[in-house]
Design an enzyme around this catalytic site. Structure first.
Site, PDB file in Angstrom:
ATOM      1  N   VAL A 172       1.056  -1.197   0.425  1.00 19.70           N
ATOM      2  CA  VAL A 172      -0.008  -0.002  -0.055  1.00 19.70           C
ATOM      3  C   VAL A 172       0.846   1.128   0.336  1.00 19.70           C
ATOM      4  O   VAL A 172       1.761   1.625   0.895  1.00 19.70           O
ATOM      5  CB  VAL A 172      -0.655   0.122   1.213  1.00 19.70           C
ATOM      6  CG1 VAL A 172      -1.371   1.123   1.358  1.00 19.70           C
ATOM      7  CG2 VAL A 172      -1.720  -1.209   1.273  1.00 19.70           C
ATOM      8  N   PRO A 173       0.974   1.427  -1.410  1.00 17.99           N
ATOM      9  CA  PRO A 173       2.632   2.607  -1.442  1.00 17.99           C
ATOM     10  C   PRO A 173       2.442   4.526  -0.893  1.00 17.99           C
ATOM     11  O   PRO A 173       2.302   4.983  -1.349  1.00 17.99           O
ATOM     12  CB  PRO A 173       2.114   2.996  -2.887  1.00 17.99           C
ATOM     13  CG  PRO A 173       1.129   2.644  -3.481  1.00 17.99           C
ATOM     14  CD  PRO A 173       0.006   1.485  -2.288  1.00 17.99           C
ATOM     15  N   CYS A 174       2.594   4.049   0.477  1.00 21.68           N
ATOM     16  CA  CYS A 174       2.327   5.702   1.075  1.00 21.68           C
ATOM     17  C   CYS A 174       3.852   6.291   0.532  1.00 21.68           C
ATOM     18  O   CYS A 174       3.670   7.393   1.051  1.00 21.68           O
ATOM     19  CB  CYS A 174       1.948   5.302   2.828  1.00 21.68           C
ATOM     20  SG  CYS A 174       3.775   4.366   3.341  1.00 21.68           S
ATOM     21  N   HIS A 175       4.703   5.815  -0.102  1.00 23.03           N
ATOM     22  CA  HIS A 175       5.921   5.959  -0.130  1.00 23.03           C
ATOM     23  C   HIS A 175       5.573   7.368  -1.522  1.00 23.03           C
ATOM     24  O   HIS A 175       6.781   8.254  -1.422  1.00 23.03           O
ATOM     25  CB  HIS A 175       7.234   5.596  -0.342  1.00 23.03           C
ATOM     26  CG  HIS A 175       6.500   4.365  -1.533  1.00 23.03           C
ATOM     27  ND1 HIS A 175       5.930   2.804  -1.378  1.00 23.03           N
ATOM     28  CD2 HIS A 175       7.255   4.772  -3.000  1.00 23.03           C
ATOM     29  CE1 HIS A 175       5.941   2.331  -2.721  1.00 23.03           C
ATOM     30  NE2 HIS A 175       6.687   3.428  -3.560  1.00 23.03           N
ATOM     31  N   ARG A 176       4.904   6.734  -1.726  1.00 24.07           N
ATOM     32  CA  ARG A 176       4.343   7.856  -3.033  1.00 24.07           C
ATOM     33  C   ARG A 176       3.756   9.083  -2.706  1.00 24.07           C
ATOM     34  O   ARG A 176       3.094  10.370  -3.865  1.00 24.07           O
ATOM     35  CB  ARG A 176       3.422   7.590  -3.856  1.00 24.07           C
ATOM     36  CG  ARG A 176       4.932   6.298  -4.679  1.00 24.07           C
ATOM     37  CD  ARG A 176       3.330   4.996  -4.981  1.00 24.07           C
ATOM     38  NE  ARG A 176       3.619   4.111  -5.806  1.00 24.07           N
ATOM     39  CZ  ARG A 176       3.254   2.812  -6.323  1.00 24.07           C
ATOM     40  NH1 ARG A 176       1.981   3.169  -6.877  1.00 24.07           N
ATOM     41  NH2 ARG A 176       4.007   1.524  -6.548  1.00 24.07           N
TER      42      ARG A 176
END
Length: 204
Positions: A172-176
């Site tokens: 779940v790409p919270c790094h984006r």
């Protein structure tokens, strides 16, 4: 090795036990526990370009991805208290998650196809986390843009909290999600890990 010999090795603390024997005993434990329906949370660890990752799952799907800086032992203790004390290292149950992560880090996968268990999040945090995969591979959004995406433009700080408490980073790409000025902001795995992930995706 006979069954009697296996039991003797397991029961005798002074008996020398090699790695192969320990692996065999653990596989037997896994098989018996799974057959009896005794495992609620299975976990394993995998190496990656951002350090060792803990993967944990339930029957519903991948439950947790944790970086080494989160302290894997502490994460497992939290899962035992929050989800179920019936936790066991079972790499086989997480083979698919490990494979997809390996493909991602190898530049061959841009989206994950894993069933997810989102039960560690509630309310607005869960809503935000459900929308994070809408940010495509190699793209970024600001915390404000994510707040608008979920229909609450004023909830910028709450979006930051949802990203900071995301139990499934990477998948779940919270790094984006970045600050409005384009700087990184925080990241559960540390800023070096966030930079590595964004660089990986930008190079594809």
């Amino acid at each position: 090795m006979s069954a009697n010999r296996s039991e003797a090795v397991a029961q005798s603390p002074s008996a020398p036990v090699d790695g192969e024997t320990l692996a065999r005993l653990h596989r037997g434990l896994e098989e018996r526990a799974e057959a009896a329906g005794l495992i609620d949370v299975a976990y394993t660890t995998v190496d990656s370009p951002v350090g060792q990752l803990l993967l944990a799952s339930t029957a519903h799907g991948l439950l947790r991805v944790a970086f080494a800086n989160e302290d894997h032992d502490r994460v497992l203790e939290h899962l035992a208290a929050r989800v179920s004390p019936r936790v066991l290292r079972m790499p086989g149950r997480l083979d698919e998650a490990a494979r997809e992560l390996d493909e991602y880090f190898g530049g061959h996968r841009k989206a994950f196809d894993l069933p997810l268990d989102l039960s560690l999040s509630r309310g607005f945090r869960r809503l935000v986390q459900q929308h994070l995969p809408d940010i495509g591979y190699g793209q970024t959004r600001s915390y404000r843009q994510v707040a608008e995406l979920v229909g609450n433009p004023k909830a910028v700080r709450a979006v930051g909290t949802a990203c900071a408490t995301n139990p499934l980073p990477l998948v779940v790409p919270c790094h984006r999600v970045l600050r409005t000025d384009g700087t990184l902001g925080g990241y559960i795995g540390g800023l070096d890990a966030k930079t590595t992930l964004l660089t990986l995706e930008a190079a594809a």
